[in-house]
Enzyme design. Structure first.
Site, PDB file in Angstrom:
ATOM      1  N   GLU A 243      35.339  21.387  57.202  1.00 37.61           N
ATOM      2  CA  GLU A 243      36.404  20.428  56.876  1.00 37.61           C
ATOM      3  C   GLU A 243      37.798  21.022  57.013  1.00 37.61           C
ATOM      4  OE1 GLU A 243      35.502  18.824  53.044  1.00 37.61           O
ATOM      5  OE2 GLU A 243      33.818  17.642  53.812  1.00 37.61           O
ATOM      6  N   VAL A 244      37.951  22.276  56.646  1.00 41.84           N
ATOM      7  CA  VAL A 244      39.276  22.898  56.704  1.00 41.84           C
ATOM      8  C   VAL A 244      39.297  23.878  57.882  1.00 41.84           C
ATOM      9  CG1 VAL A 244      40.980  24.295  55.479  1.00 41.84           C
ATOM     10  CG2 VAL A 244      39.547  22.679  54.197  1.00 41.84           C
TER      11      VAL A 244
ATOM     12  N   HIS B 141      36.976  30.306  56.413  1.00 41.15           N
ATOM     13  CA  HIS B 141      36.776  30.608  54.997  1.00 41.15           C
ATOM     14  C   HIS B 141      35.322  30.920  54.752  1.00 41.15           C
ATOM     15  CE1 HIS B 141      36.740  26.271  55.748  1.00 41.15           C
ATOM     16  NE2 HIS B 141      35.827  26.160  54.805  1.00 41.15           N
TER      17      HIS B 141
HETATM   18  P1  5GP Z   1      34.266  23.500  54.537  1.00 40.96           P
HETATM   19  O1  5GP Z   1      33.538  22.192  54.448  1.00 40.96           O
HETATM   20  O2  5GP Z   1      35.421  23.428  55.499  1.00 40.96           O
HETATM   21  O3  5GP Z   1      33.354  24.672  54.807  1.00 40.96           O
HETATM   22  O4  5GP Z   1      34.830  23.780  53.087  1.00 40.96           O
HETATM   23  C1  5GP Z   1      36.109  23.434  52.674  1.00 40.96           C
HETATM   24  C2  5GP Z   1      36.199  23.733  51.197  1.00 40.96           C
HETATM   25  O5  5GP Z   1      37.555  23.753  50.824  1.00 40.96           O
HETATM   26  C3  5GP Z   1      35.513  22.693  50.311  1.00 40.96           C
HETATM   27  O6  5GP Z   1      34.524  23.330  49.502  1.00 40.96           O
HETATM   28  C4  5GP Z   1      36.659  22.101  49.489  1.00 40.96           C
HETATM   29  O7  5GP Z   1      36.297  21.788  48.165  1.00 40.96           O
HETATM   30  C5  5GP Z   1      37.711  23.191  49.555  1.00 40.96           C
HETATM   31  N1  5GP Z   1      39.086  22.722  49.464  1.00 40.96           N
HETATM   32  C6  5GP Z   1      39.639  21.680  50.155  1.00 40.96           C
HETATM   33  N2  5GP Z   1      40.928  21.549  49.836  1.00 40.96           N
HETATM   34  C7  5GP Z   1      41.206  22.512  48.930  1.00 40.96           C
HETATM   35  C8  5GP Z   1      42.402  22.882  48.227  1.00 40.96           C
HETATM   36  O8  5GP Z   1      43.465  22.283  48.368  1.00 40.96           O
HETATM   37  N3  5GP Z   1      42.308  23.935  47.386  1.00 40.96           N
HETATM   38  C9  5GP Z   1      41.132  24.630  47.193  1.00 40.96           C
HETATM   39  N4  5GP Z   1      41.162  25.656  46.332  1.00 40.96           N
HETATM   40  N5  5GP Z   1      39.993  24.308  47.848  1.00 40.96           N
HETATM   41  C10 5GP Z   1      40.030  23.268  48.702  1.00 40.96           C
END
Ligand code: 5GP
Length: 122
Positions: free
Chosen positions: A101-102, A106
């Protein structure tokens, strides 16, 4: 999807201090902070400070020092969160099939309870 690094992605903004985070650890190469929507009692994110979208570009173009720095930070964060004995899971999504998602690399560090099977089978 995510072909070019987006300077305004949420983690880039956290790195620039534009958005607050609950910081767990910071060093020359990495920042670690609590996930805003934790999926386990411990759910901490470890990110490189460099502009990397996912493991795809990080593994290909990051320096050895950046790669070592990220991996060492993951181990350090797991220890700081008290997971050395109980164990933990790390996960890094990359690209559409993974549901990333981001678009800033990470590594999720999960722990604090039995985490169940690795993937939910269809
Ligand atoms: P992905 O799905 O990209 O592997 O995980 C993205 C993660 O980033 C998710 O677990 C979500 O909860 C976290 N996340 C999204 N926006 C923010 C934010 O503004 N601050 C923090 N600390 N975590 C975030």
């Amino acid at each position: 999807m995510f072909d070019e690094y987006d300077n305004n992605n949420i983690f880039a903004r956290i790195l620039r201090g534009e958005i607050p985070c609950k910081k767990v650890h910071e060093d020359e190469y990495t920042l670690a902070f609590e996930d805003i929507n934790p999926q386990a009692p411990v759910h901490t994110l470890v990110i490189p400070k460099g502009r990397y979208i996912s493991m795809k570009d990080f593994s290909a173009t990051a320096s050895d020092a950046e790669i070592a720095g990220l991996i060492r930070a993951v181990g350090k964060v797991a220890a700081m969160k008290g997971l050395k004995e109980s164990g933990y899971r790390i996960l890094a999504n990359a690209g559409p099939n993974s549901h990333q998602e981001v678009p800033h690399l990470h590594i999720h560090v999960f722990g604090g309870q039995p985490l169940g099977p690795m993937l939910v089978k269809k």
